[in-house]
Scaffold this motif. Structure first.
Motif, PDB file in Angstrom:
ATOM      1  N   VAL A 209       0.868  -1.196   0.000  1.00 58.46           N
ATOM      2  CA  VAL A 209       0.000   0.000   0.000  1.00 58.46           C
ATOM      3  C   VAL A 209       0.894   1.233   0.000  1.00 58.46           C
ATOM      4  CG1 VAL A 209      -1.792   1.291   1.231  1.00 58.46           C
ATOM      5  CG2 VAL A 209      -1.801  -1.216   1.306  1.00 58.46           C
ATOM      6  N   THR A 212       0.642   7.426  -0.332  1.00 63.88           N
ATOM      7  CA  THR A 212      -0.452   8.325  -0.717  1.00 63.88           C
ATOM      8  C   THR A 212      -1.805   7.690  -0.403  1.00 63.88           C
ATOM      9  OG1 THR A 212       0.927   9.195  -2.495  1.00 63.88           O
ATOM     10  CG2 THR A 212      -1.451   9.642  -2.627  1.00 63.88           C
ATOM     11  N   GLU A 213      -1.960   6.447  -0.872  1.00 63.66           N
ATOM     12  CA  GLU A 213      -3.232   5.738  -0.639  1.00 63.66           C
ATOM     13  C   GLU A 213      -3.412   5.434   0.846  1.00 63.66           C
ATOM     14  OE1 GLU A 213      -3.212   1.878  -2.416  1.00 63.66           O
ATOM     15  OE2 GLU A 213      -5.131   1.282  -1.505  1.00 63.66           O
ATOM     16  N   GLN A 216      -4.421   8.449   2.993  1.00 62.24           N
ATOM     17  CA  GLN A 216      -5.789   8.902   2.664  1.00 62.24           C
ATOM     18  C   GLN A 216      -6.821   8.022   3.374  1.00 62.24           C
ATOM     19  OE1 GLN A 216      -6.957   8.560  -1.523  1.00 62.24           O
ATOM     20  NE2 GLN A 216      -7.782  10.673  -1.408  1.00 62.24           N
ATOM     21  N   THR A 217      -6.578   6.717   3.350  1.00 61.57           N
ATOM     22  CA  THR A 217      -7.520   5.803   4.020  1.00 61.57           C
ATOM     23  C   THR A 217      -7.475   5.983   5.533  1.00 61.57           C
ATOM     24  OG1 THR A 217      -7.015   4.229   2.241  1.00 61.57           O
ATOM     25  CG2 THR A 217      -8.286   3.388   4.106  1.00 61.57           C
TER      26      THR A 217
END
Ligand SMILES: Nc1ncnc2c1ncn2[C@@H]1O[C@H](COP(=O)(O)OP(=O)(O)OP(=O)(O)O)[C@@H](O)[C@H]1O
Ligand SMILES: C[C@@](O)(CCOP(=O)(O)OP(=O)(O)O)CC(=O)O
Length: 399
Positions: A209, A212-213, A216-217
């Motif tokens: 992962v 960035t992702e 955000q999560t």
């Protein structure tokens, strides 16, 4: 500043460092402008061991913007690369208003060639070094002066901190447009000359992962983030004081608590994100065991979005810590001459003479792939020798 490889091509070559945060950036208030939820603070590492090197060239002969990374052509159409190119050109145009802009080649296309001397996209902050290097080189090519770390921020948030050496703070925005969210140097690399970093590479593979992702999560789902927001600014002030005072125990404790909290909110993310591995946790246990045996906090760990450990310690403690790392994490027998893949060679590390029986840890052969030993280093550097260029004299990328 720029060199001419031929009558129509201007070229600039730079290097830029990796930075490893001790107060972590993990969340955005504005995804488009890459504005952070909290301040962060990092240590800029030495470029002999970890750096990006980038050559940028502009020419009337180039028919489009192009980019090569580690010998492979990349698309320049990613929003982040485009944001960087557009902002640099905008500022160059603004500065050159009224003068003859064509002498900078602003009307022409650019070619970018870059390479890292360490694993790319492997959780070792290659994007930070890479975007910092790209922005710094373009600023020299197009003669954009003044603050440019906010441009690097638009490439990758943590890249803004690689625009300076030493100990670097990335400030939150106070203006509505976020234009004042940039990096500032807290102390230069010369401030604490005994400070060292040991990067224990557990994996140099791409993480499951991306940062960035992941962040955000976390912002969207972790309820622990509210607690983090209440204390991270005070923690930042406290670690800045510890750095100013060269107070290693306080610097180390805050660094470890921050790393623990980053991975706690990752675990509290839904679905959870596991960046640390069993080996990462064994490294945590070894560090605390060393500090317990020594009766004083002499070494700190910090983990970014991956399993690799960055240990901060003072020069006098490097031999002892390295020997204990070698004892509990010996190179795998298939590592050739029992040496680490890159960085320090296994036989360069003295076997531990300490009483390892006091440390209740298994021997994890091959769990640490290699170790990089480095100092606190400077910010980006211009390479003036034309031979350093990643372009041939005819303006072709050296691949
Ligand atoms: N030298 C470079 N020049 C320009 N872009 C680079 C360079 N090195 C890496 N990048 C960009 O950064 C991307 C990797 O970023 P990513 O965040 O996935 O990994 P990392 O930065 O190495 O790890 P981490 O963010 O966890 O520290 C690459 O795919 C590339 O787009
Ligand atoms: C875990 C971290 O390394 C996160 C780095 O995140 P990035 O700067 O890679 O994220 P983007 O802004 O989305 O590009 C912590 C840190 O460096 O502060």
């Amino acid at each position: 500043m720029s060199q001419k490889t031929s009558s129509q091509i201007r070229c600039v070559t730079c290097t830029a460092p990796v930075n490893i945060a001790v107060i972590k950036y993990w969340g955005k208030t504005d995804e488009k402008r890459i504005l952070p939820t909290n301040p962060s603070l990092s240590v800029t590492l030495g470029q002999d061991e970890l750096r990006a090197k980038t050559s940028v060239a502009v020419s009337s002969r180039f028919t489009e913007d192009r980019m090569w990374l580690n010998g492979i052509e990349q698309s320049v159409n990613s929003p982040r690369v485009q944001n960087v190119l557009k902002e640099i050109r905008r500022r160059a145009h603004k500065r050159k208003s009224g003068e003859n802009k064509d002498d900078l080649g602003l009307a022409h296309h650019v070619h970018i060639v870059s390479e890292n001397n360490f694993p790319t996209a492997a959780g070792l902050a290659s994007s930070a070094a890479g975007y910092a290097c790209l922005v710094y080189a373009l600023s020299k090519l197009f003669e954009v002066n003044g603050e440019i770390s906010d441009i690097a921020r638009q490439g990758s948030g943590s890249a803004c901190r690689s625009l300076y050496g030493g100990y670097v703070l990335w400030k939150m925005a106070s203006k509505d447009d976020g234009s004042d969210s940039h990096a500032v140097q807290v102390q230069p690399e010369s401030h604490w000359p005994q400070m060292r970093a040991l990067i224990l590479v557990v994996s140099d593979q791409k993480k499951h992962v991306g940062s960035t992702e992941g962040m955000q999560t976390t912002v969207q789902t972790s309820e622990l983030m509210e607690t983090r927001f209440k204390l991270v600014e005070r923690r930042t002030e406290d670690i800045i004081k510890a750095i100013n005072d060269r107070d290693f125990p306080t610097f180390a404790k805050i660094t470890m608590q921050e790393s623990n909290q980053l991975h706690a909110v990752c675990l509290d993310t839904y679905p959870p994100i596991f960046y640390m591995t069993d080996t990462s946790r064994l490294i945590v246990r070894l560090v605390h065991a060393i500090n317990d045996i020594l009766g004083k906090v002499k070494v700190a760990y910090t983990f970014d979005a991956g399993p690799n450990a960055c240990l901060y310690l003072l020069e006098e403690d490097v031999p002892r810590v390295l020997s204990l790392v070698r004892h509990f994490f010996p190179a795998s027998k298939d590592a050739g001459n029992s040496s680490f893949v890159t960085g320090l060679k296994f036989d360069e590390i003295e076997p531990s003479t300490a009483d390892t029986s006091q440390i209740n840890l298994p021997i994890s052969e091959g769990a640490v792939k290699y170790i990089i030993h480095t100092k606190v280093g400077p910010g980006p550097q211009v390479l003036k020798d034309p031979k350093e260029s990643l372009f041939t004299p005819e303006g072709k990328p050296k691949l």
